[in-house]
Design a protein around this motif. Sequence first.
Motif, PDB file in Angstrom:
ATOM      1  N   THR A 128       0.835  -1.200   0.000  1.00  0.00           N
ATOM      2  CA  THR A 128       0.000   0.000   0.000  1.00  0.00           C
ATOM      3  C   THR A 128       0.870   1.251   0.000  1.00  0.00           C
ATOM      4  N   GLU A 129       0.487   2.229  -0.830  1.00  0.00           N
ATOM      5  CA  GLU A 129       1.253   3.470  -0.975  1.00  0.00           C
ATOM      6  C   GLU A 129       0.294   4.649  -1.129  1.00  0.00           C
ATOM      7  N   CYS A 130       0.801   5.707  -1.783  1.00  0.00           N
ATOM      8  CA  CYS A 130       0.025   6.862  -2.237  1.00  0.00           C
ATOM      9  C   CYS A 130      -0.582   7.682  -1.102  1.00  0.00           C
ATOM     10  N   GLN A 131       0.201   7.985  -0.088  1.00  0.00           N
ATOM     11  CA  GLN A 131      -0.298   8.870   0.976  1.00  0.00           C
ATOM     12  C   GLN A 131      -0.545  10.263   0.410  1.00  0.00           C
ATOM     13  N   PRO A 132      -1.601  10.980   0.766  1.00  0.00           N
ATOM     14  CA  PRO A 132      -2.649  10.569   1.707  1.00  0.00           C
ATOM     15  C   PRO A 132      -3.757   9.757   1.024  1.00  0.00           C
ATOM     16  N   LEU A 133      -3.666   9.529  -0.285  1.00  0.00           N
ATOM     17  CA  LEU A 133      -4.654   8.694  -0.979  1.00  0.00           C
ATOM     18  C   LEU A 133      -4.351   7.225  -0.685  1.00  0.00           C
ATOM     19  N   HIS A 134      -4.908   6.341  -1.467  1.00  0.00           N
ATOM     20  CA  HIS A 134      -4.708   4.913  -1.216  1.00  0.00           C
ATOM     21  C   HIS A 134      -4.519   4.187  -2.541  1.00  0.00           C
ATOM     22  N   CYS A 135      -3.449   3.418  -2.625  1.00  0.00           N
ATOM     23  CA  CYS A 135      -3.282   2.543  -3.785  1.00  0.00           C
ATOM     24  C   CYS A 135      -2.550   1.284  -3.341  1.00  0.00           C
ATOM     25  N   ASN A 136      -2.759   0.214  -4.061  1.00  0.00           N
ATOM     26  CA  ASN A 136      -2.125  -1.060  -3.736  1.00  0.00           C
ATOM     27  C   ASN A 136      -2.162  -1.989  -4.946  1.00  0.00           C
ATOM     28  N   TYR A 137      -1.506  -3.122  -4.805  1.00  0.00           N
ATOM     29  CA  TYR A 137      -1.558  -4.181  -5.814  1.00  0.00           C
ATOM     30  C   TYR A 137      -2.411  -5.320  -5.274  1.00  0.00           C
ATOM     31  N   ARG A 138      -3.016  -6.059  -6.186  1.00  0.00           N
ATOM     32  CA  ARG A 138      -3.659  -7.316  -5.826  1.00  0.00           C
ATOM     33  C   ARG A 138      -3.486  -8.260  -7.011  1.00  0.00           C
ATOM     34  N   ILE A 139      -3.550  -9.543  -6.735  1.00  0.00           N
ATOM     35  CA  ILE A 139      -3.447 -10.567  -7.776  1.00  0.00           C
ATOM     36  C   ILE A 139      -4.733 -11.372  -7.783  1.00  0.00           C
ATOM     37  N   LEU A 140      -5.265 -11.614  -8.971  1.00  0.00           N
ATOM     38  CA  LEU A 140      -6.438 -12.461  -9.162  1.00  0.00           C
ATOM     39  C   LEU A 140      -5.992 -13.657  -9.989  1.00  0.00           C
ATOM     40  N   TYR A 141      -6.478 -14.844  -9.625  1.00  0.00           N
ATOM     41  CA  TYR A 141      -6.089 -16.016 -10.417  1.00  0.00           C
ATOM     42  C   TYR A 141      -7.195 -17.058 -10.436  1.00  0.00           C
ATOM     43  N   ASN A 155      -8.713 -24.418 -10.411  1.00  0.00           N
ATOM     44  CA  ASN A 155      -9.841 -25.339 -10.235  1.00  0.00           C
ATOM     45  C   ASN A 155     -11.185 -24.670 -10.571  1.00  0.00           C
ATOM     46  N   ASN A 156     -11.189 -23.922 -11.692  1.00  0.00           N
ATOM     47  CA  ASN A 156     -12.406 -23.265 -12.191  1.00  0.00           C
ATOM     48  C   ASN A 156     -13.008 -22.274 -11.198  1.00  0.00           C
ATOM     49  N   LYS A 157     -12.159 -21.615 -10.436  1.00  0.00           N
ATOM     50  CA  LYS A 157     -12.635 -20.668  -9.434  1.00  0.00           C
ATOM     51  C   LYS A 157     -11.682 -19.480  -9.345  1.00  0.00           C
ATOM     52  N   TRP A 158     -12.279 -18.281  -9.193  1.00  0.00           N
ATOM     53  CA  TRP A 158     -11.473 -17.076  -8.984  1.00  0.00           C
ATOM     54  C   TRP A 158     -10.947 -17.044  -7.550  1.00  0.00           C
ATOM     55  N   ASN A 159      -9.697 -16.646  -7.407  1.00  0.00           N
ATOM     56  CA  ASN A 159      -9.071 -16.480  -6.104  1.00  0.00           C
ATOM     57  C   ASN A 159      -8.383 -15.122  -6.066  1.00  0.00           C
ATOM     58  N   PHE A 160      -8.195 -14.587  -4.856  1.00  0.00           N
ATOM     59  CA  PHE A 160      -7.613 -13.260  -4.693  1.00  0.00           C
ATOM     60  C   PHE A 160      -6.390 -13.317  -3.780  1.00  0.00           C
ATOM     61  N   VAL A 161      -5.359 -12.566  -4.159  1.00  0.00           N
ATOM     62  CA  VAL A 161      -4.184 -12.357  -3.309  1.00  0.00           C
ATOM     63  C   VAL A 161      -4.239 -10.906  -2.870  1.00  0.00           C
ATOM     64  N   GLN A 162      -4.536 -10.685  -1.570  1.00  0.00           N
ATOM     65  CA  GLN A 162      -4.781  -9.316  -1.121  1.00  0.00           C
ATOM     66  C   GLN A 162      -3.984  -8.915   0.126  1.00  0.00           C
ATOM     67  N   ASP A 163      -3.083  -9.778   0.575  1.00  0.00           N
ATOM     68  CA  ASP A 163      -2.187  -9.372   1.655  1.00  0.00           C
ATOM     69  C   ASP A 163      -0.843 -10.071   1.474  1.00  0.00           C
ATOM     70  N   LYS A 164       0.107  -9.731   2.306  1.00  0.00           N
ATOM     71  CA  LYS A 164       1.466 -10.237   2.127  1.00  0.00           C
ATOM     72  C   LYS A 164       1.575 -11.739   2.365  1.00  0.00           C
ATOM     73  N   ASP A 165       0.790 -12.262   3.301  1.00  0.00           N
ATOM     74  CA  ASP A 165       0.823 -13.709   3.546  1.00  0.00           C
ATOM     75  C   ASP A 165       0.306 -14.478   2.339  1.00  0.00           C
ATOM     76  N   GLU A 166      -0.776 -13.977   1.741  1.00  0.00           N
ATOM     77  CA  GLU A 166      -1.323 -14.622   0.538  1.00  0.00           C
ATOM     78  C   GLU A 166      -0.352 -14.506  -0.634  1.00  0.00           C
ATOM     79  N   LEU A 167       0.367 -13.375  -0.709  1.00  0.00           N
ATOM     80  CA  LEU A 167       1.357 -13.196  -1.774  1.00  0.00           C
ATOM     81  C   LEU A 167       2.480 -14.220  -1.626  1.00  0.00           C
TER      82      LEU A 167
END
Length: 199
Positions: free
Chosen positions: A86-99, A102-114
């Motif tokens: 997360t960056e962009c003070q005072p605004l908000h921006c970040n990265y996320r990964i979608l994948y 097994n025919n299902k969407w999954n999200f990577v939204q924190d450092k442990d998931e990354l």
Amino acid sequence: MFKQILIIVIIFFSLISCLENFEKLPEKYRSDENLLKQIKPNSKIEYWQIDYVTGFSPDKIFSNGNLNLIKEIQFPKNHNLGGFFTECQPLHCNYRILYIENNKWNFVQDKDELKKFIGKIDNEYEAFLIARINNYNIDSKSNGNGFEKTDYGYKLKVMVYNSCPETKQSFIVTVDKKGKLNKLTDLGYYLQSGDCIIY
């Protein structure tokens, strides 16, 4: 006697550091975005993408895999835009990964998931991402930028940055093939100024 032992220890570590052969990570790969693009996910992942989220607006900045699956597998309606680095003070921006796995969407939204998504360390870029997950940064100067492939994984030269007062402190860390990071050596400060950098 103690002084002699101390001198021998200092000489020993100096000789070891001379034998180390760190290669500098090229400038184009030092950004989080370009490190993330070098991830080699496990073979079960059929499609993945990186989003850069600014405020409430996600922008796809990279994708890899079977694009037809995007049309076939329904995207979940209820999902948040949270992410990592997360960056962009005072605004908000970040990265996320979608994948898709097994025919299902999954999200990577924190450092442990990354870290879990990275899995086995396949290259120096993934090793540097593990360092970033552990709050180390990569500098343009060699004091905070270097890697060496080893039998167990990678040895990295990284830095910790503080903006007020502005300092850069150099460290050598190791990242094994399973993604475990160990701090090896504190090389000390190579930048110390009285300035405060306000974002």
